[in-house]
Write an enzyme that holds these catalytic residues in place. Structure first.
Site, PDB file in Angstrom:
ATOM      1  CG  ASP A 146      -1.951   0.907   0.881  1.00 54.04           C
ATOM      2  OD1 ASP A 146      -3.027   1.387   2.023  1.00 54.04           O
ATOM      3  OD2 ASP A 146      -2.101   1.928   0.031  1.00 54.04           O
ATOM      4  CG  ASN A 151      -0.038   4.280   3.508  1.00 50.76           C
ATOM      5  OD1 ASN A 151      -0.700   4.741   4.517  1.00 50.76           O
ATOM      6  ND2 ASN A 151      -0.597   3.449   2.680  1.00 50.76           N
ATOM      7  CG  ASP A 164       1.927   2.362   8.849  1.00 53.24           C
ATOM      8  OD1 ASP A 164       1.067   3.366   8.842  1.00 53.24           O
ATOM      9  OD2 ASP A 164       2.406   1.872  10.008  1.00 53.24           O
TER      10      ASP A 164
HETATM   11  C1  LIG Z   1       2.459  15.250  13.328  1.00 55.93           C
HETATM   12  N1  LIG Z   1       3.103  14.180  13.145  1.00 55.93           N
HETATM   13  C2  LIG Z   1       2.624  12.807  12.825  1.00 55.93           C
HETATM   14  O1  LIG Z   1       1.334  12.777  12.866  1.00 55.93           O
HETATM   15  N2  LIG Z   1       3.263  11.779  13.004  1.00 55.93           N
HETATM   16  C3  LIG Z   1       2.855  10.456  12.846  1.00 55.93           C
HETATM   17  C4  LIG Z   1       1.544  10.237  12.382  1.00 55.93           C
HETATM   18  C5  LIG Z   1       1.417   8.726  12.175  1.00 55.93           C
HETATM   19  C6  LIG Z   1      -0.237   8.063  11.978  1.00 55.93           C
HETATM   20  C7  LIG Z   1      -0.942   8.803  12.996  1.00 55.93           C
HETATM   21  C8  LIG Z   1      -2.302   8.373  12.634  1.00 55.93           C
HETATM   22  C9  LIG Z   1      -2.584   7.260  11.669  1.00 55.93           C
HETATM   23  C10 LIG Z   1      -1.772   6.780  11.010  1.00 55.93           C
HETATM   24  N3  LIG Z   1      -1.938   5.712   9.962  1.00 55.93           N
HETATM   25  C11 LIG Z   1      -2.277   5.938   8.660  1.00 55.93           C
HETATM   26  N4  LIG Z   1      -2.433   4.915   7.841  1.00 55.93           N
HETATM   27  C12 LIG Z   1      -2.368   3.546   8.185  1.00 55.93           C
HETATM   28  C13 LIG Z   1      -2.566   2.618   7.105  1.00 55.93           C
HETATM   29  C14 LIG Z   1      -2.395   1.301   7.375  1.00 55.93           C
HETATM   30  C15 LIG Z   1      -2.539   0.458   6.009  1.00 55.93           C
HETATM   31  C16 LIG Z   1      -2.404  -0.974   6.739  1.00 55.93           C
HETATM   32  C17 LIG Z   1      -3.657   0.707   5.521  1.00 55.93           C
HETATM   33  C18 LIG Z   1      -1.409   0.585   5.217  1.00 55.93           C
HETATM   34  C19 LIG Z   1      -1.947   1.108   8.469  1.00 55.93           C
HETATM   35  C20 LIG Z   1      -1.698   1.945   9.634  1.00 55.93           C
HETATM   36  C21 LIG Z   1      -1.984   3.371   9.323  1.00 55.93           C
HETATM   37  C22 LIG Z   1      -1.656   4.364  10.341  1.00 55.93           C
HETATM   38  O2  LIG Z   1      -1.564   4.253  11.701  1.00 55.93           O
HETATM   39  C23 LIG Z   1      -0.365   6.988  11.126  1.00 55.93           C
HETATM   40  C24 LIG Z   1       0.972   6.469  10.162  1.00 55.93           C
HETATM   41  C25 LIG Z   1       2.491   7.707  12.512  1.00 55.93           C
HETATM   42  N5  LIG Z   1       3.765   8.150  12.681  1.00 55.93           N
HETATM   43  C26 LIG Z   1       4.664   6.998  13.061  1.00 55.93           C
HETATM   44  C27 LIG Z   1       3.939   9.473  12.951  1.00 55.93           C
HETATM   45  O3  LIG Z   1       5.216   9.873  13.357  1.00 55.93           O
END
Ligand SMILES: CNC(=O)Nc1cc(-c2cccc(-n3cnc4cc(C(C)(C)C)ccc4c3=O)c2C)cn(C)c1=O
Length: 282
Positions: A146, A151, A164
């Site tokens: 993905d 991402n 991810d």
């Molecule tokens: C201001 N700084 C930040 O916000 N930093 C960050 C924001 C996020 C963050 C916050 C909310 C949601 C998600 N998120 C988004 N899409 C995703 C998609 C998937 C798949 C499986 C569909 C690919 C899985 C998990 C996630 C997921 O956890 C992330 C990565 C993660 N990290 C490491 C940061 O440093």
């Protein structure tokens, strides 16, 4: 001295001997947003290490399979990959603990008005960084499944890292996992994924081409307002995304190479790295 001054453990994990992180050593801070698995918060480990903590919402992930895979994922270490530090799996919800990136997703970063002035050189450098991280995954036979600007994450000094990777395999929501589902990333998928959900590093290369288009259009939605079925029809016909105005012919030719119909005709990430370096030099 605070524990963070201790020499970093030889492995990426936060503790010297295991991927299991003790939740009592994690202070949870503000909410960063919600992803496929639920809420993600900023965390502080042992009082000084910035982390991001995914709190896995019940029923969103096949947890036991993931916990097994986490041991492999924590061994994937590269400057352009968001580091998985470990998991808190002794309680529910389980926590996935990763490196923290202070500027959030690459997509939102490109859309942000103050970054709208980023020139082609910076855009190309960001694409090159994603390519470096993906070439590392390719070398380790690891498929993202993905890859998209949403991402990838941005840290200090325009550092860009892929996030991810591989997690798509553990999503339980069939709106996301089946190619007919509303959440399936159709606009980043090549013909062999649309027709047979055949994922490979070459399907990641197709998605990387779309990510390049997202970066050079400063975060536009690929194929505009076309519906998923209309995009499937276009892609099957061999129609690809138009050249973004901020993009030179050389760079657009690299993108088009990623969108060749036959996966084996697309360049590997290790080849893309040389192609982009060649453009950088010009
Ligand atoms: C201001 N700084 C930040 O916000 N930093 C960050 C924001 C996020 C963050 C916050 C909310 C949601 C998600 N998120 C988004 N899409 C995703 C998609 C998937 C798949 C499986 C569909 C690919 C899985 C998990 C996630 C997921 O956890 C992330 C990565 C993660 N990290 C490491 C940061 O440093």
């Amino acid at each position: 001295t605070t524990p963070c001054d201790r020499p970093a453990p030889p492995t990426a994990g936060l503790s010297h001997d295991k991927w299991e992180i003790d939740p009592s050593e994690m202070v949870l801070l503000e909410e960063l947003g919600a992803g496929q698995f639920g809420v993600v918060r900023r965390g502080r480990w042992r009082g000084c290490k910035d982390t991001a903590v995914k709190m896995m919402k019940e029923g969103t992930m096949s947890e036991d399979e993931f916990i097994e895979e986490a041991k492999v994922m924590t061994k994937l270490q590269h400057k352009n990959l968001v580091q998985l530090y470990g998991v808190c799996s002794k309680h529910r919800p389980i926590y996935i603990v990763t490196e923290y990136m202070k500027h959030g997703s690459l997509l939102n970063y490109m859309r942000h008005p103050t970054h709208n002035q980023l020139g082609p050189a910076v855009m190309l450098d960001m694409c090159m960084q994603v390519c470096e991280g993906m070439a590392y995954l390719e070398k380790h036979n690891y498929i993202h499944r993905d890859l998209a600007a949403r991402n990838c994450l941005v840290g200090a000094e325009n550092v860009v890292k892929v996030a991810d990777f591989g997690l798509a395999r553990y999503v339980l929501d069939d709106q996301y996992t089946s190619s007919g589902g509303a959440k399936f990333p159709i606009k980043w998928a090549p013909p062999e994924v649309l027709n047979y959900t055949r994922f490979s590093s070459k399907s990641d290369v197709w998605a990387f081409g779309v990510l390049m288009w997202e970066v050079f259009t400063r975060g536009k939605a690929p194929y505009g307002r076309l519906t998923n079925p209309e995009v499937v029809e276009m892609v099957q016909r061999g129609q690809v995304l138009d050249k973004p105005s901020a993009c030179s012919n050389d760079i657009y030719n690299v993108m088009r190479g990623c969108w060749r119909h036959a996966p084996e005709e697309r360049p590997a990430f290790r080849v893309l790295r040389e192609q982009l370096a060649g453009v950088l030099a010009d």
